[in-house]
Design a protein around this motif. Structure first.
Motif, PDB file in Angstrom:
ATOM      1  N   ARG A   1      37.505  20.814  44.251  1.00  0.00           N
ATOM      2  CA  ARG A   1      36.237  20.315  43.714  1.00  0.00           C
ATOM      3  C   ARG A   1      36.490  19.437  42.486  1.00  0.00           C
ATOM      4  O   ARG A   1      35.920  18.356  42.349  1.00  0.00           O
ATOM      5  CB  ARG A   1      35.326  21.475  43.338  1.00  0.00           C
ATOM      6  CG  ARG A   1      33.987  20.994  42.748  1.00  0.00           C
ATOM      7  CD  ARG A   1      33.130  22.136  42.231  1.00  0.00           C
ATOM      8  NE  ARG A   1      32.739  22.995  43.312  1.00  0.00           N
ATOM      9  CZ  ARG A   1      33.005  24.296  43.372  1.00  0.00           C
ATOM     10  NH1 ARG A   1      33.687  24.875  42.396  1.00  0.00           N
ATOM     11  NH2 ARG A   1      32.608  25.021  44.386  1.00  0.00           N
ATOM     12  N   GLU A   2      37.361  19.904  41.628  1.00  0.00           N
ATOM     13  CA  GLU A   2      37.678  19.144  40.411  1.00  0.00           C
ATOM     14  C   GLU A   2      38.354  17.821  40.754  1.00  0.00           C
ATOM     15  O   GLU A   2      38.076  16.785  40.138  1.00  0.00           O
ATOM     16  CB  GLU A   2      38.588  19.984  39.518  1.00  0.00           C
ATOM     17  CG  GLU A   2      38.927  19.330  38.186  1.00  0.00           C
ATOM     18  CD  GLU A   2      39.849  20.192  37.337  1.00  0.00           C
ATOM     19  OE1 GLU A   2      40.299  19.691  36.287  1.00  0.00           O
ATOM     20  OE2 GLU A   2      40.131  21.347  37.721  1.00  0.00           O
ATOM     21  N   PHE A   3      39.246  17.853  41.759  1.00  0.00           N
ATOM     22  CA  PHE A   3      39.968  16.654  42.168  1.00  0.00           C
ATOM     23  C   PHE A   3      39.012  15.598  42.738  1.00  0.00           C
ATOM     24  O   PHE A   3      39.168  14.390  42.488  1.00  0.00           O
ATOM     25  CB  PHE A   3      41.017  17.033  43.213  1.00  0.00           C
ATOM     26  CG  PHE A   3      41.688  15.854  43.868  1.00  0.00           C
ATOM     27  CD1 PHE A   3      42.630  15.102  43.193  1.00  0.00           C
ATOM     28  CD2 PHE A   3      41.362  15.489  45.174  1.00  0.00           C
ATOM     29  CE1 PHE A   3      43.238  14.011  43.793  1.00  0.00           C
ATOM     30  CE2 PHE A   3      41.966  14.408  45.777  1.00  0.00           C
ATOM     31  CZ  PHE A   3      42.913  13.662  45.092  1.00  0.00           C
ATOM     32  N   LEU A   4      38.007  16.042  43.502  1.00  0.00           N
ATOM     33  CA  LEU A   4      37.103  15.112  44.179  1.00  0.00           C
ATOM     34  C   LEU A   4      35.929  14.665  43.313  1.00  0.00           C
ATOM     35  O   LEU A   4      35.233  13.714  43.670  1.00  0.00           O
ATOM     36  CB  LEU A   4      36.563  15.757  45.462  1.00  0.00           C
ATOM     37  CG  LEU A   4      37.586  16.000  46.574  1.00  0.00           C
ATOM     38  CD1 LEU A   4      36.957  16.798  47.707  1.00  0.00           C
ATOM     39  CD2 LEU A   4      38.118  14.664  47.108  1.00  0.00           C
ATOM     40  N   LYS A   5      35.699  15.325  42.189  1.00  0.00           N
ATOM     41  CA  LYS A   5      34.537  15.013  41.355  1.00  0.00           C
ATOM     42  C   LYS A   5      34.456  13.543  40.947  1.00  0.00           C
ATOM     43  O   LYS A   5      33.373  12.949  40.992  1.00  0.00           O
ATOM     44  CB  LYS A   5      34.524  15.911  40.114  1.00  0.00           C
ATOM     45  CG  LYS A   5      33.284  15.711  39.246  1.00  0.00           C
ATOM     46  CD  LYS A   5      33.229  16.717  38.122  1.00  0.00           C
ATOM     47  CE  LYS A   5      31.993  16.478  37.252  1.00  0.00           C
ATOM     48  NZ  LYS A   5      30.741  16.538  38.038  1.00  0.00           N
ATOM     49  N   PRO A   6      35.564  12.900  40.533  1.00  0.00           N
ATOM     50  CA  PRO A   6      35.462  11.478  40.156  1.00  0.00           C
ATOM     51  C   PRO A   6      34.958  10.596  41.288  1.00  0.00           C
ATOM     52  O   PRO A   6      34.394   9.522  41.034  1.00  0.00           O
ATOM     53  CB  PRO A   6      36.899  11.114  39.768  1.00  0.00           C
ATOM     54  CG  PRO A   6      37.527  12.413  39.365  1.00  0.00           C
ATOM     55  CD  PRO A   6      36.925  13.428  40.286  1.00  0.00           C
ATOM     56  N   GLY A   7      35.172  11.031  42.550  1.00  0.00           N
ATOM     57  CA  GLY A   7      34.726  10.223  43.680  1.00  0.00           C
ATOM     58  C   GLY A   7      33.229  10.041  43.751  1.00  0.00           C
ATOM     59  O   GLY A   7      32.738   9.084  44.356  1.00  0.00           O
ATOM     60  N   GLU A   8      32.481  10.963  43.118  1.00  0.00           N
ATOM     61  CA  GLU A   8      31.022  10.844  43.095  1.00  0.00           C
ATOM     62  C   GLU A   8      30.582   9.560  42.405  1.00  0.00           C
ATOM     63  O   GLU A   8      29.625   8.917  42.822  1.00  0.00           O
ATOM     64  CB  GLU A   8      30.407  12.029  42.349  1.00  0.00           C
ATOM     65  CG  GLU A   8      30.209  13.270  43.171  1.00  0.00           C
ATOM     66  CD  GLU A   8      29.323  14.263  42.452  1.00  0.00           C
ATOM     67  OE1 GLU A   8      28.258  14.599  42.994  1.00  0.00           O
ATOM     68  OE2 GLU A   8      29.692  14.699  41.352  1.00  0.00           O
ATOM     69  N   SER A   9      31.261   9.212  41.339  1.00  0.00           N
ATOM     70  CA  SER A   9      30.880   8.022  40.573  1.00  0.00           C
ATOM     71  C   SER A   9      31.777   6.821  40.862  1.00  0.00           C
ATOM     72  O   SER A   9      31.320   5.673  40.822  1.00  0.00           O
ATOM     73  CB  SER A   9      30.920   8.335  39.070  1.00  0.00           C
ATOM     74  OG  SER A   9      32.196   8.827  38.692  1.00  0.00           O
ATOM     75  N   LEU A  10      33.040   7.078  41.180  1.00  0.00           N
ATOM     76  CA  LEU A  10      33.999   5.989  41.377  1.00  0.00           C
ATOM     77  C   LEU A  10      33.640   5.102  42.567  1.00  0.00           C
ATOM     78  O   LEU A  10      33.807   3.877  42.511  1.00  0.00           O
ATOM     79  CB  LEU A  10      35.409   6.568  41.566  1.00  0.00           C
ATOM     80  CG  LEU A  10      36.550   5.564  41.753  1.00  0.00           C
ATOM     81  CD1 LEU A  10      36.681   4.676  40.520  1.00  0.00           C
ATOM     82  CD2 LEU A  10      37.857   6.288  42.024  1.00  0.00           C
ATOM     83  N   THR A  11      33.132   5.690  43.641  1.00  0.00           N
ATOM     84  CA  THR A  11      32.859   4.921  44.859  1.00  0.00           C
ATOM     85  C   THR A  11      31.557   4.130  44.778  1.00  0.00           C
ATOM     86  O   THR A  11      31.376   3.160  45.515  1.00  0.00           O
ATOM     87  CB  THR A  11      32.789   5.863  46.080  1.00  0.00           C
ATOM     88  OG1 THR A  11      31.835   6.902  45.804  1.00  0.00           O
ATOM     89  CG2 THR A  11      34.145   6.489  46.362  1.00  0.00           C
ATOM     90  N   ILE A  12      30.652   4.528  43.888  1.00  0.00           N
ATOM     91  CA  ILE A  12      29.307   3.937  43.876  1.00  0.00           C
ATOM     92  C   ILE A  12      29.312   2.419  43.679  1.00  0.00           C
ATOM     93  O   ILE A  12      28.701   1.684  44.467  1.00  0.00           O
ATOM     94  CB  ILE A  12      28.418   4.633  42.818  1.00  0.00           C
ATOM     95  CG1 ILE A  12      28.078   6.045  43.287  1.00  0.00           C
ATOM     96  CG2 ILE A  12      27.136   3.830  42.571  1.00  0.00           C
ATOM     97  CD1 ILE A  12      27.275   6.851  42.289  1.00  0.00           C
TER      98      ILE A  12
END
Length: 376
Positions: A210-221
């Motif tokens: 969960r911690e590893f994937l969290k940046p993907g919430e904002s990075l991909t936008i």
């Protein structure tokens, strides 16, 4: 240079600004300016099927990222969003999250049904469609909700985000379209929602994932936003009916979803209404929902469950719906903070402080822990 800070000053900026930039470049591309096309031709660019040369269609990694990446990046975004849906939350936060999510969803669905009953569900008044209304009204800005409840609300308000996150992405919109009779076979739901499901499972099994994937919430936008814009014409945003339609979604979202959530909070015995107003927004990433619905429709078309006419109709309204939702995102990003500030001032005059877990007046559900909290 402080480019990121400048972008973030715009409501929903990390979604809206790249989307508008992509739309601007695509609009210039579609003008097929002779000088530009001659330069592209001299560089060896391959022409389109119509014989034109476009700088967003030069092939290679550039075209794959900036022009054709929307669906795959949205899928990655949904995978990361799913990983953040924490199933281990407190009872009070769970209750608030369920209230906020259900009232927002059923209010948006009800407005969508009413719109489809009185008007053309595809291209009704102000160019609005049932798709745009439901996608705009049932998706809330999680980042803004977290910021507003973090400053003006209490811990259980913030914790409700774990449930409210369910309305991120196309899930509820797809369910709504199914309830409204749009022909989408089960495989269409599975194909679009599988990334969310897998992400949610992995995120709950292993906190480090969960911690590893969290940046993907904002990075991909910003990346999928630009790609979505690269498929739009800037004229959509300056079309008076589209602008009016987007503002209509914003007002409906703020007034109705916020109002219904306040009523539900009152029934539940809550005294602070910071959270209902904080969630009365349209998410920036909701602009990606029409594209996700189109992806589900393409699956339905391929399986023979949807006619070509229905698919082309959905395809035609996606750019308009995306523009309207983007407009609603900007408008509600201004309305919600203002509404929260005014509600906070009003509550404080009545001795209700939203930052307290059990503010001001005694609640109907008094437990030993509640009394201790009030005493402290």
């Amino acid at each position: 240079m402080r480019i990121k800070e400048a972008i973030e000053k715009v409501p929903g900026g990390m979604m809206v600004v790249p989307l508008l930039l992509g739309a601007t470049l695509n609009t210039i591309d579609q003008l097929h300016i002779p000088v530009v096309m001659n330069i592209l031709k001299s560089l060896g660019t391959a022409p389109t099927d119509a014989g034109y040369y476009e700088f967003l269609r030069i092939g290679g990694f550039s075209q794959e990222l900036f022009k054709d990446s929307a669906l795959v990046l949205i899928a990655l975004f949904l995978f990361c969003v799913g990983s953040q849906m924490n199933l281990k939350i407190g009872g009070r936060a769970l209750e608030k999250g369920v209230i906020l999510t259900s009232t927002k969803y059923f209010t948006g669905l009800a407005v969508g049904i009413a719109f489809g009953f009185f008007f053309d569900p595809w291209t009704g008044v102000l160019g609005l469609s049932t798709l745009a209304i439901i996608a705009g009204m049932t998706n809330s800005n999680s980042g803004m909700y977290a910021a507003l409840t973090g400053q003006y609300g209490n811990r259980s308000d913030v914790g409700g985000l774990s449930i409210l996150a369910i309305n991120d992405g196309p899930f509820l919109t797809l369910v709504s379209l199914g309830l409204l009779g749009t022909t989408l076979p089960m495989i269409a739901f599975i194909a679009v929602l599988l990334p969310i499901g897998i992400g949610m499972i992995l995120g709950n099994l292993d906190p480090k994932i969960r911690e590893f994937l969290k940046p993907g919430e904002s990075l991909t936008i910003p990346f999928f936003a630009f790609a979505l814009g690269a498929g739009m014409n800037l004229a959509n945003f300056f079309n008076p009916s589209v602008l009016a339609g987007g503002l209509a979604i914003a007002i409906l979202t703020f007034v109705l979803t916020g109002g219904m959530a306040i009523i539900a909070f009152k029934i539940a015995g809550e005294k602070s209404f910071i959270a209902p107003i904080a969630e009365a927004s349209t998410a920036g990433n909701a602009a990606a929902t029409p594209a996700a619905v189109l992806a589900a429709a393409s699956v339905a078309l391929g399986s023979g469950a949807m006619s070509m006419a229905d698919f082309e109709m959905i395809q035609s309204i996606v750019p308009i719906a995306t523009a309207q939702i983007s407009i609603s995102t900007i408008a509600t990003s201004l309305l919600c903070p203002l509404g929260v500030i005014l509600m906070d001032r009003y509550q404080k005059k009545r001795g209700i402080y939203g930052t307290e877990e059990y503010p001001g007046i005694k609640t109907k559900k008094k437990t030993k822990k509640t009394k201790e909290a009030l005493n402290n």
